[in-house]
Design a protein around this motif. Structure first.
Motif, short mmCIF file in Angstrom:
data_model
loop_
_atom_site.label_atom_id
_atom_site.label_comp_id
_atom_site.label_asym_id
_atom_site.label_seq_id
_atom_site.Cartn_x
_atom_site.Cartn_y
_atom_site.Cartn_z
N LEU A 1 4.35 6.75 10.93
CA LEU A 1 4.34 5.50 10.18
C LEU A 1 5.74 5.02 9.83
O LEU A 1 5.92 3.90 9.35
N LEU B 1 7.51 6.47 7.52
CA LEU B 1 7.77 6.75 6.11
C LEU B 1 8.76 7.89 5.97
O LEU B 1 9.35 8.08 4.93
N TYR C 1 -3.20 1.88 8.01
CA TYR C 1 -3.04 3.27 7.59
C TYR C 1 -4.03 3.59 6.47
O TYR C 1 -4.16 2.82 5.51
N GLN D 1 -4.15 6.07 -8.39
CA GLN D 1 -5.24 5.12 -8.14
C GLN D 1 -6.48 5.43 -8.96
O GLN D 1 -7.38 4.61 -9.05
N ASP E 1 -0.36 1.18 -3.90
CA ASP E 1 -0.22 2.22 -2.89
C ASP E 1 1.10 2.01 -2.15
O ASP E 1 1.16 1.24 -1.20
N ASN F 1 2.87 3.98 -0.23
CA ASN F 1 2.93 4.43 1.16
C ASN F 1 2.30 3.44 2.10
O ASN F 1 2.82 3.16 3.17
N PHE F 2 1.15 2.89 1.67
CA PHE F 2 0.48 1.92 2.53
C PHE F 2 1.36 0.69 2.70
O PHE F 2 1.52 0.18 3.81
N ARG G 1 4.56 0.45 2.48
CA ARG G 1 5.68 0.77 3.38
C ARG G 1 5.22 0.74 4.83
O ARG G 1 5.90 0.21 5.70
N SER G 2 4.05 1.34 5.09
CA SER G 2 3.57 1.41 6.47
C SER G 2 3.29 0.02 7.01
O SER G 2 3.32 -0.20 8.21
N ALA G 3 2.99 -0.94 6.11
CA ALA G 3 2.73 -2.31 6.56
C ALA G 3 4.02 -3.13 6.63
O ALA G 3 3.97 -4.33 6.82
#
Lengths: 227, 410
Positions: free
Chosen positions: A49, A51, A72, A80, B163, B165-166, B168-170
């Motif tokens: 990804l 990251l 993802y 969350q 989120d 991480n999400f 960033r991935s986008a």
């Protein structure tokens, strides 16, 4: 070829989590990454990804690759658990990569979100608060969000955790349909049997790459190992 | 009510405090939702201490307070985020290090220059007198900038908060938005610092967000209600601070605490399924308390209101009436009985034939006839030789120096 790992490795604070990775994924492939806990599967996904940058080797992407084409599905984070957001808001945020400099989502984004909500049977829950959903419903919400983002590639980190058998079957059927529609899928899963039924390729990790090949070959490799 | 606000707003320093305070509360609440959810709440506290240090240094060097502290606190925000993301010192420890360090520098500088005096107290606990005219212009400009940036990047801030991480991935630059959040917070904190006080300003970030989160379930509604709650609390806090001469910061925080507890109660009632009963209960309570209240007969509709009471006497029996009028005495020529009344001259053709008011009885000494009085008493019915009459049993009868309108037309 969509992407390929060339002798890539990733490390946390100097401890190598996954190394010696050599594999490639073509458009339309369905790659299942298997291995025990702590074998570097999630690290690999984070690497794919973008990251986490590899500490050795590299990942080569296709020429027309855009980072925003990936959908993802991460593992649940602790923050969350008490987050006030409606299912609709969470799923819509899957379109964030396509927002660019616009401040708000357009009608097309909302329509895409609604379609994905329908696809996962979440229509009736869309006004509900994310933190009040069951674990399985939360998982499906996050999957719908991933679908909103996925143009070419869907990366799933244990999509089936928290789902009951029938919901898991639905997700498998959905993934099958998505793949037929031309999406590439990379998935980490503990459900070896289900994965083998569907996947085109398998990557077996144990901090190093133990096996990479087609699903049929992986079955043979497993049998040989046991003998 | 209107007079009260007019009086309050006639003080230029209160108008200044109101403008800056409302804007700062708004910005702080908007940012606060993300900060609380990202577990960054203590950043506000840390930055406010840095702001204190910067203010102390600025006043020692006779520099403009905002011009010095804004860049210093911005720098601290960037530093805090970098430290907590990259190094081995964890976020909360980094904040403790920087905030106590800045506090120490501030206190040392102050004691070397002016000495520890009321100025320091004002920095720590806030003062309503803090904002000068040029401060207001700068504050309004900066606060509007914070507001516009927040609205423009609202969706990205949501995605990064929910989120990282999400996001960033986008392809979202999560690091940039974290930095933006910290910088906007820094600016907001500095703007509100001298009014709310270095020790109290971070409450503006934390309380409204937590209160809103207890009752709302969507990010959008949480953000909007946090903003409204925050502005409401500031307004009420400022009014209370004006009436009781309490420090503004403390008053605002106390209102925030009360609202937070109320929201908790509301959420609890909702969980137990009693929420639907709250509104009817409130209305009932309102009616009951209204039933107990004194009915005041005002000058404007004096005749109308007294007529209404005579016409619907059974509804008003036992209720307390309060009004002003002329104290008058009338002796019946036949029986020789004296009647006392508080009246005003109503509309009529022959002078005093239509006086509006009530007969009164008073167990203490009556004032002089024709004195202007304020009468308070309970309405009762009695039998006056076969005629049912109304009278007020007085609990208070005050002679007033200023006379109101003796002739009333309606």
């Amino acid at each position: 070829m969509l992407l390929s790992c060339q002798n890539a490795a990733w490390a946390y604070d100097g401890n190598v989590a996954a190394s010696g990775l050599n594999f490639s994924v073509a458009a339309g492939d369905y790659l299942c990454v298997v291995g025990e806990n702590g074998s570097g599967k999630s690290t690999l996904l984070r690497g794919l990804l973008g990251l986490k940058t590899p500490c050795a080797g590299k990942i080569v992407y296709a020429a027309d690759w855009r980072g925003t084409d990936i959908g993802y599905l991460p593992q649940q984070t602790a923050a969350q658990k008490d987050f006030p957001a409606s299912v609709q808001e969470v799923v819509l945020s899957g379109r964030i990569g396509r927002l660019g400099w616009r401040p708000f989502y357009a009608a097309a984004d909302k329509k895409a979100a609604l379609n994905n909500l329908k696809l996962l049977g979440l229509e009736r829950l869309r006004g509900r608060c994310f933190r009040e959903l069951s674990g399985g419903q939360q998982r499906r919400t996050l999957l719908a969000r991933a679908l909103c983002a996925a143009q070419k590639l869907l990366i799933l980190d244990e999509p089936l955790s928290g789902l009951d058998p029938s919901a898991a079957q639905n997700v498998y059927a959905l993934l099958q349909r998505l793949r037929q529609a031309g999406l590439t899928i990379i998935m980490v899963s503990h459900d070896l049997r289900g994965a083998l039924r569907q996947a085109s390729h398998v990557l077996h990790l144990q901090n190093k790459q133990k096996f990479f090949g087609t699903a049929a070959n992986y079955k043979k490799w497993l049998e040989k190992k046991h003998v | 009510m209107f007079d009260f606000f007019a009086e309050m707003l006639s003080y230029a320093f209160i108008v200044r405090a109101l403008i800056v305070g409302l804007l700062v509360s708004l910005c702080a609440a908007l940012l606060g939702v993300s900060l609380v959810l990202k577990r960054y709440s203590m950043i506000g506290d840390g930055l406010s201490h840095v702001g204190f240090g910067a203010l102390a240094v600025a006043s020692a060097g006779n520099a403009a307070p905002l011009a010095v502290s804004v860049p210093v606190v911005l720098l601290a925000a960037v530093l805090l985020l970098r430290i907590s993301e990259n190094s081995k010192i964890k976020g909360d420890a980094a904040i403790a290090l920087i905030s106590t360090g800045a506090l120490a520098v501030g206190v040392a500088v102050i004691s070397l220059t002016t000495g520890l005096n009321t100025d320091v107290c004002n920095y720590l606990f806030g003062s309503i007198l803090a904002m000068s005219k040029s401060d207001v212009y700068l504050s309004v400009g900066l606060a509007l900038a914070v507001l516009i940036l927040f609205i423009c990047f609202y969706q990205k801030i949501f995605a990064v908060t929910f989120d990282e991480n999400f996001a960033r991935s986008a392809g979202v630059q999560a690091g940039f938005y974290n930095m933006l959040l910290a910088c906007l917070t820094a600016v907001t904190i500095v703007l509100g610092l001298r009014m709310m006080g270095a020790l109290l300003i971070s409450s503006l970030v934390v309380f409204p967000a937590l209160t809103a989160m207890r009752v709302c379930k969507k990010f959008q509604t949480v953000t909007l209600s946090a903003a409204l709650i925050s502005m409401f609390c500031f307004l009420l806090g400022l009014i209370i601070s004006y009436i009781y001469a309490t420090p503004t910061g403390a008053s605002v925080v106390i209102i925030n605490i009360i609202l937070f507890l109320l929201a908790g109660l509301l959420a609890w009632l909702q969980a137990k399924g009693w929420l639907r009963a709250v509104l009817p209960l409130l209305i009932l309570g309102g009616l009951l308390s209204a039933a107990d209240k004194i009915i005041e007969i005002k000058e404007n509709f004096f005749v109308t209101q007294t007529n209404e009471i005579y016409a619907n006497a059974p509804d008003y029996l036992g209720r307390t009436l309060k009004y002003e009028g002329i104290f008058s005495v009338y002796a019946d020529p036949d029986s020789g009985k004296k009647y006392y009344a508080v009246i005003r001259y109503g509309p009529g053709c022959c002078g005093t034939d239509l006086n509006a008011g009530f007969e009164v009885v008073w167990d203490k000494e009556y004032p002089q006839a024709n004195d202007w009085v304020e009468a308070v008493g309970a309405l009762e019915e009695y039998d006056d030789n076969g005629i049912r009459a109304l009278q007020l049993r007085l609990t208070s009868l005050k002679v007033l120096p200023v006379r109101g309108k003796e002739q009333v037309l309606r």
